[in-house]
Design a protein around this motif. Structure first.
Motif, PDB file in Angstrom:
ATOM      1  N   LYS A 154       0.689  -1.306   0.097  1.00 25.21           N
ATOM      2  CA  LYS A 154      -0.055  -0.074   0.185  1.00 25.21           C
ATOM      3  C   LYS A 154       0.912   1.349   0.090  1.00 25.21           C
ATOM      4  N   LEU A 155       1.923   1.309   0.598  1.00 24.20           N
ATOM      5  CA  LEU A 155       2.940   2.286   0.541  1.00 24.20           C
ATOM      6  C   LEU A 155       3.729   2.506  -0.663  1.00 24.20           C
ATOM      7  N   GLY A 156       3.355   1.599  -1.665  1.00 27.94           N
ATOM      8  CA  GLY A 156       4.373   1.671  -2.891  1.00 27.94           C
ATOM      9  C   GLY A 156       5.644   1.039  -3.118  1.00 27.94           C
ATOM     10  N   MET A 157       6.123   0.320  -1.795  1.00 24.38           N
ATOM     11  CA  MET A 157       7.085  -0.297  -1.845  1.00 24.38           C
ATOM     12  C   MET A 157       7.384  -1.580  -2.709  1.00 24.38           C
ATOM     13  N   THR A 158       8.267  -1.624  -3.393  1.00 20.05           N
ATOM     14  CA  THR A 158       8.556  -2.832  -4.175  1.00 20.05           C
ATOM     15  C   THR A 158       9.772  -3.713  -3.650  1.00 20.05           C
ATOM     16  N   HIS A 159       9.524  -5.234  -4.330  1.00 22.63           N
ATOM     17  CA  HIS A 159      10.486  -6.205  -3.740  1.00 22.63           C
ATOM     18  C   HIS A 159      11.945  -5.729  -3.990  1.00 22.63           C
TER      19      HIS A 159
END
Length: 186
Positions: A154-159
């Motif tokens: 939800k925060l837009g963080m990517t793997h």
């Protein structure tokens, strides 16, 4: 980067006050850390003791004085109750990603599923990028901690990677977000 060492900001969201720690926070924080369900995916999964919590709280307070950022006490504005914490720390327990600053959260069980972690973390990310001046923030969670992974998404963080914590071998996923990515999504 050192941001305003010795400064102790306070932030507000629609429902939460993100503030500095007081001596009165030790007992509710120790209760939170002693909950086996809360601690299930933290470290080696064992509940905390009051002594460990007191030591961690002292380190948390010192981090603000040393770096100008750290973990905020998260207080529900409607009740004034401490529901946990959300903030920034140095993830020295995972040397392969260093240097890095991690955003993390820990909330009491009765506050789960209400959107508090996402709400507070969004405010802390704004603080991290706009006031502290960080270029990149990571978040780390146990691979089976699906609720935290949803907050990260939800925060837009990517793997970034999946790895293991050297001290106890627990599998974790690392996600990241840059300042540019954060601004593009705002």
């Amino acid at each position: 980067m050192t941001y305003g060492a010795g400064r102790h900001p306070e932030r507000h969201t629609e429902r939460l006050r993100l503030r500095q720690w007081t001596d009165a926070d030790l007992d509710p924080l120790a209760e939170l850390d002693a909950d086996p369900e809360v601690m299930r995916y933290i470290g080696d999964g064992s509940p905390g003791t009051r002594e460990r919590t007191a030591a961690a709280l002292a380190r948390t307070r010192a981090a603000w004085d040393e770096r100008g950022y750290g973990l905020f006490a998260a207080e529900e504005m409607a009740t004034g109750e401490l529901i946990g914490w959300v903030g920034l720390s140095i993830p020295g327990y995972l040397p392969e990603i260093m240097p890095a600053v991690e955003i993390g959260w820990r909330l009491r069980r009765r506050s789960w599923g209400r959107g508090y972690a996402t709400e507070a973390a969004r405010e802390v990310l704004a603080f991290a990028f706009d006031e502290v001046g960080l270029e990149r923030v990571v978040s780390i969670c146990h691979v089976d901690h699906h609720a935290s992974a949803r907050v990260m998404a939800k925060l837009g963080m990517t793997h970034d990677r999946t790895t293991r914590v050297p001290a106890h071998g627990q599998p974790v996923q690392v996600r990241s977000l840059t300042r540019a990515e954060h601004r593009a999504s705002a």
